[in-house]
Design a protein around this motif. Structure first.
Motif, PDB file in Angstrom:
ATOM      1  N   SER A 186      27.476  25.077  45.461  1.00 50.72           N
ATOM      2  CA  SER A 186      27.849  25.622  44.155  1.00 50.72           C
ATOM      3  C   SER A 186      29.296  26.092  44.180  1.00 50.72           C
ATOM      4  CB  SER A 186      26.931  26.787  43.782  1.00 50.72           C
ATOM      5  OG  SER A 186      25.626  26.334  43.549  1.00 50.72           O
ATOM      6  N   SER A 187      29.803  26.417  42.994  1.00 48.36           N
ATOM      7  CA  SER A 187      31.173  26.922  42.880  1.00 48.36           C
ATOM      8  C   SER A 187      31.362  28.115  43.808  1.00 48.36           C
ATOM      9  CB  SER A 187      31.457  27.337  41.437  1.00 48.36           C
ATOM     10  OG  SER A 187      31.220  26.252  40.564  1.00 48.36           O
ATOM     11  N   LYS A 188      32.439  28.104  44.574  1.00 47.90           N
ATOM     12  CA  LYS A 188      32.676  29.167  45.554  1.00 47.90           C
ATOM     13  C   LYS A 188      33.416  30.361  44.953  1.00 47.90           C
ATOM     14  CE  LYS A 188      32.649  26.106  49.579  1.00 47.90           C
ATOM     15  NZ  LYS A 188      32.173  24.918  48.884  1.00 47.90           N
ATOM     16  N   SER A 189      33.807  30.274  43.710  1.00 50.90           N
ATOM     17  CA  SER A 189      34.504  31.370  43.053  1.00 50.90           C
ATOM     18  C   SER A 189      33.595  32.594  42.966  1.00 50.90           C
ATOM     19  CB  SER A 189      34.933  30.942  41.646  1.00 50.90           C
ATOM     20  OG  SER A 189      35.417  32.033  40.919  1.00 50.90           O
ATOM     21  N   ALA A 190      34.221  33.755  42.919  1.00 51.39           N
ATOM     22  CA  ALA A 190      33.454  35.003  42.790  1.00 51.39           C
ATOM     23  C   ALA A 190      32.909  35.182  41.380  1.00 51.39           C
ATOM     24  CB  ALA A 190      34.350  36.188  43.157  1.00 51.39           C
ATOM     25  N   LEU A 191      33.339  34.346  40.442  1.00 53.80           N
ATOM     26  CA  LEU A 191      32.922  34.464  39.050  1.00 53.80           C
ATOM     27  C   LEU A 191      31.624  33.725  38.784  1.00 53.80           C
ATOM     28  CD1 LEU A 191      36.248  33.870  37.047  1.00 53.80           C
ATOM     29  CD2 LEU A 191      34.951  36.003  37.204  1.00 53.80           C
ATOM     30  N   ASP A 192      30.973  34.104  37.696  1.00 55.10           N
ATOM     31  CA  ASP A 192      29.986  33.237  37.082  1.00 55.10           C
ATOM     32  C   ASP A 192      30.198  33.341  35.577  1.00 55.10           C
ATOM     33  OD1 ASP A 192      28.319  35.254  35.811  1.00 55.10           O
ATOM     34  OD2 ASP A 192      27.438  35.668  37.753  1.00 55.10           O
ATOM     35  N   GLY A 193      29.514  32.497  34.837  1.00 48.43           N
ATOM     36  CA  GLY A 193      29.777  32.401  33.408  1.00 48.43           C
ATOM     37  C   GLY A 193      29.664  33.704  32.649  1.00 48.43           C
ATOM     38  N   SER A 194      28.750  34.568  33.083  1.00 45.20           N
ATOM     39  CA  SER A 194      28.537  35.830  32.372  1.00 45.20           C
ATOM     40  C   SER A 194      29.676  36.827  32.582  1.00 45.20           C
ATOM     41  CB  SER A 194      27.216  36.470  32.830  1.00 45.20           C
ATOM     42  OG  SER A 194      27.306  36.872  34.194  1.00 45.20           O
ATOM     43  N   GLN A 195      30.559  36.552  33.542  1.00 42.84           N
ATOM     44  CA  GLN A 195      31.628  37.491  33.876  1.00 42.84           C
ATOM     45  C   GLN A 195      32.997  37.065  33.342  1.00 42.84           C
ATOM     46  OE1 GLN A 195      31.046  37.085  38.100  1.00 42.84           O
ATOM     47  NE2 GLN A 195      29.836  38.952  38.247  1.00 42.84           N
ATOM     48  N   VAL A 196      33.053  35.930  32.673  1.00 40.62           N
ATOM     49  CA  VAL A 196      34.349  35.375  32.261  1.00 40.62           C
ATOM     50  C   VAL A 196      35.053  36.276  31.254  1.00 40.62           C
ATOM     51  CG1 VAL A 196      35.480  33.466  31.055  1.00 40.62           C
ATOM     52  CG2 VAL A 196      33.792  32.991  32.834  1.00 40.62           C
ATOM     53  N   ASN A 197      34.325  36.822  30.292  1.00 42.40           N
ATOM     54  CA  ASN A 197      34.967  37.663  29.282  1.00 42.40           C
ATOM     55  C   ASN A 197      35.618  38.892  29.920  1.00 42.40           C
ATOM     56  OD1 ASN A 197      35.032  37.015  26.419  1.00 42.40           O
ATOM     57  ND2 ASN A 197      34.357  39.116  26.074  1.00 42.40           N
ATOM     58  N   GLU A 198      34.891  39.508  30.838  1.00 40.53           N
ATOM     59  CA  GLU A 198      35.437  40.689  31.512  1.00 40.53           C
ATOM     60  C   GLU A 198      36.626  40.324  32.384  1.00 40.53           C
ATOM     61  OE1 GLU A 198      33.986  44.413  34.348  1.00 40.53           O
ATOM     62  OE2 GLU A 198      32.510  43.034  33.510  1.00 40.53           O
ATOM     63  N   ALA A 199      36.536  39.183  33.080  1.00 41.89           N
ATOM     64  CA  ALA A 199      37.643  38.741  33.929  1.00 41.89           C
ATOM     65  C   ALA A 199      38.892  38.449  33.097  1.00 41.89           C
ATOM     66  CB  ALA A 199      37.238  37.495  34.712  1.00 41.89           C
ATOM     67  N   TYR A 200      38.690  37.920  31.905  1.00 40.91           N
ATOM     68  CA  TYR A 200      39.825  37.556  31.055  1.00 40.91           C
ATOM     69  C   TYR A 200      40.470  38.773  30.403  1.00 40.91           C
ATOM     70  CZ  TYR A 200      42.588  35.364  27.374  1.00 40.91           C
ATOM     71  OH  TYR A 200      43.627  34.994  26.546  1.00 40.91           O
TER      72      TYR A 200
END
Length: 242
Positions: A186-200
């Motif tokens: 799977s994607s090795k990034s620390a993110l997942d889809g539910s966290q994108v808004n907060e990350a941005y």
């Protein structure tokens, strides 16, 4: 099974989206009223505040969200008979119109005569979301996204989630689950889809969002090959391009 000779015609696509503004109160009053109406029919099981519910959910709706990252991948093959490789291009921009124009340019510059777009749940999310946001930004649709009036067999979209359903319409199957059962990392990034808004909005991590988007494209391409009983792409054969 998908013909090997046509693999070169596929662009694997993934997008990342966020709410159109950081806070509910920053929306024009007219949109606020329409969001309230929309939100009233969405389950709010955690009983979030109006503002937090908007922050968590608005990004998945093209009328209340925007695109911040797009990744495009295509399969390569050494001398036409060697192992498969993958080249992934990432685009990200705070200016949604500029981002969508850059993506449109890549589609229109492609030399592929029979270009196909493939995404996981792309038919219900990525492709319509891109099309709607282009129109909102006053951007004429590229030919491949202009599907109004086309017959189903004329639409050049592939979808790994739809492929997996085999006609079963009851369940949503995540890309992570397909990756797990097909033994694809799977994607090795620390993110997942539910966290994108907060990350941005709260951490200003657009570069990390783009990286996550590119990684998802690599996973989608590898799952697609596995689902067609074709050789996998080894990680050292995947090239990420900013």
């Amino acid at each position: 099974m998908f013909p090997v000779s046509q693999l070169k015609d596929i662009f694997f696509i993934d997008i990342e989206t966020v709410s159109c503004v950081e806070e509910y109160g920053l929306m024009p009053p007219r949109l606020q009223k329409l969001w309230d109406k929309k939100a009233s029919i969405i389950k709010n099981e955690e009983e979030l505040s109006q503002s937090e519910f908007f922050f968590r959910k608005a990004g998945i709706f093209s009328e209340f969200g925007k695109v911040v990252a797009i990744a495009i991948g295509y399969i390569t093959q050494e001398e036409g008979s060697g192992p498969f490789g993958l080249r992934v291009k990432g685009l990200a921009d705070d200016d949604e119109a500029a981002l969508l124009l850059a993506f449109k340019g890549l589609l229109e510059k492609s030399a592929r005569k029979n270009l196909l777009l493939c995404g996981h749940n792309g038919k219900e999310f990525d492709f319509p979301y891109l099309s709607r946001r282009m129109l909102v930004n006053g951007i004429p649709l590229p030919h491949i996204l202009d599907v109004a009036g086309k017959k189903p067999w004329e639409v050049a979209f592939l979808d790994t989630m739809e492929m997996w359903k085999f006609g079963d319409r009851k369940n949503f199957t995540s890309l992570d689950l397909l990756a797990a059962i097909f033994d694809v990392e799977s994607s090795k990034s620390a993110l997942d889809g539910s966290q994108v808004n907060e990350a941005y909005y709260r951490r200003k991590e657009l570069a990390a969002i783009k990286k996550y988007c590119m990684e998802d494209v690599a996973v989608t391409a590898r799952v697609f090959l596995k689902m067609n009983c074709l050789p996998d792409i080894q990680p050292d054969k995947i090239v990420f391009v900013d």
